[in-house]
Scaffold this motif. Sequence first.
Motif, short mmCIF file in Angstrom:
data_model
loop_
_atom_site.label_atom_id
_atom_site.label_comp_id
_atom_site.label_asym_id
_atom_site.label_seq_id
_atom_site.Cartn_x
_atom_site.Cartn_y
_atom_site.Cartn_z
N ARG A 106 0.83 -1.23 0.00
CA ARG A 106 0.00 0.00 0.00
C ARG A 106 0.85 1.27 0.00
N PHE A 107 1.93 1.28 0.78
CA PHE A 107 2.81 2.45 0.83
C PHE A 107 3.40 2.74 -0.55
N THR A 108 3.91 1.72 -1.22
CA THR A 108 4.48 1.89 -2.56
C THR A 108 3.43 2.40 -3.53
N GLN A 109 2.22 1.86 -3.46
CA GLN A 109 1.12 2.32 -4.32
C GLN A 109 0.87 3.81 -4.11
N GLU A 110 0.79 4.24 -2.86
CA GLU A 110 0.48 5.64 -2.57
C GLU A 110 1.61 6.57 -2.98
N VAL A 111 2.85 6.15 -2.80
CA VAL A 111 3.99 6.95 -3.25
C VAL A 111 3.98 7.05 -4.78
N ALA A 112 3.73 5.94 -5.45
CA ALA A 112 3.66 5.94 -6.91
C ALA A 112 2.51 6.82 -7.40
N ASP A 113 1.35 6.74 -6.75
CA ASP A 113 0.21 7.59 -7.12
C ASP A 113 0.58 9.07 -7.00
N PHE A 114 1.17 9.42 -5.86
CA PHE A 114 1.52 10.83 -5.63
C PHE A 114 2.58 11.29 -6.63
N ALA A 115 3.61 10.49 -6.84
CA ALA A 115 4.68 10.88 -7.76
C ALA A 115 4.17 11.00 -9.19
N SER A 116 3.32 10.08 -9.61
CA SER A 116 2.85 10.10 -11.00
C SER A 116 1.79 11.17 -11.24
N ALA A 117 0.85 11.32 -10.32
CA ALA A 117 -0.25 12.27 -10.54
C ALA A 117 0.04 13.67 -10.02
N SER A 118 0.58 13.74 -8.81
CA SER A 118 0.73 15.05 -8.17
C SER A 118 2.09 15.69 -8.39
N VAL A 119 3.03 14.96 -8.92
CA VAL A 119 4.31 15.56 -9.26
C VAL A 119 4.46 15.61 -10.78
N LEU A 120 4.57 14.46 -11.43
CA LEU A 120 4.78 14.44 -12.87
C LEU A 120 3.57 14.98 -13.64
N GLY A 121 2.39 14.48 -13.32
CA GLY A 121 1.18 14.93 -14.02
C GLY A 121 0.92 16.41 -13.86
N VAL A 122 1.06 16.90 -12.64
CA VAL A 122 0.84 18.33 -12.38
C VAL A 122 1.89 19.17 -13.11
N ALA A 123 3.15 18.75 -13.09
CA ALA A 123 4.21 19.51 -13.76
C ALA A 123 3.95 19.61 -15.26
N LEU A 124 3.60 18.50 -15.89
CA LEU A 124 3.32 18.51 -17.33
C LEU A 124 2.10 19.36 -17.65
N ALA A 125 1.05 19.21 -16.86
CA ALA A 125 -0.18 19.99 -17.09
C ALA A 125 0.06 21.48 -16.84
N MET A 126 0.89 21.81 -15.85
CA MET A 126 1.19 23.22 -15.55
C MET A 126 1.92 23.88 -16.72
N LEU A 127 2.90 23.20 -17.28
CA LEU A 127 3.62 23.74 -18.43
C LEU A 127 2.66 23.99 -19.59
N TRP A 128 1.81 23.04 -19.88
CA TRP A 128 0.81 23.17 -20.95
C TRP A 128 -0.11 24.36 -20.67
N ARG A 129 -0.65 24.43 -19.44
CA ARG A 129 -1.60 25.50 -19.11
C ARG A 129 -0.97 26.89 -19.23
N PHE A 130 0.21 27.07 -18.67
CA PHE A 130 0.83 28.40 -18.71
C PHE A 130 1.01 28.85 -20.15
N TRP A 131 1.54 27.98 -20.99
CA TRP A 131 1.74 28.33 -22.39
C TRP A 131 0.41 28.60 -23.09
N ALA A 132 -0.56 27.72 -22.91
CA ALA A 132 -1.84 27.85 -23.61
C ALA A 132 -2.67 29.02 -23.09
N PHE A 133 -2.63 29.26 -21.78
CA PHE A 133 -3.39 30.40 -21.24
C PHE A 133 -2.85 31.70 -21.81
N ARG A 134 -1.55 31.87 -21.83
CA ARG A 134 -0.96 33.11 -22.36
C ARG A 134 -1.21 33.25 -23.86
N ARG A 135 -1.19 32.14 -24.55
CA ARG A 135 -1.34 32.19 -26.01
C ARG A 135 -2.78 32.40 -26.45
#
Length: 146
Positions: A106-135
């Motif tokens: 369970r611990f590994t699952q939760e760490v993987a969930d957080f790393a994939s969704a709340s770190v990697l996913g958020v970072a990729l989505a943030m880059l997309w949003r900032f560029w697209a919002f300004r454009r």
Amino acid sequence: MRHRELVKFACVGAVTFVVDNAVWYLLKLTILVEHPTTAKGIGILVATIVSYVLNREWSFRTRGGRERPHEAALFFAVSAAALIINVVPLYLSRYALDLQVPHVDRFTQEVADFASASVLGVALAMLWRFWAFRRWVFPAEFGTRG
């Protein structure tokens, strides 16, 4: 001006990061235990509404010239793409890499969930949003490509 917008955008991102994760964990640890990507999607939707209000009224207040319905439609279209960008790493972590119980603890699952969704996913989505919002959503002047 661009630096100030980036700082404001990052502050809005910090607020919506907390909103997104609070809703996601509330749902995934209670009523959507078997559906973590659905729970994440709902968290993102709630955070997106908060994000629109804060970005419109604070981060990009001095930009634009679009009518609000058009601006909102563009904002939510960009955000829909960002939602997909954000949940793909979680989906891959859970279902392609099998980083979920019973294949890992369970611990590994939760760490993987957080790393994939709340770190990697958020970072990729943030880059997309900032560029697209300004454009497209909050251009420097109506009709320009920012």
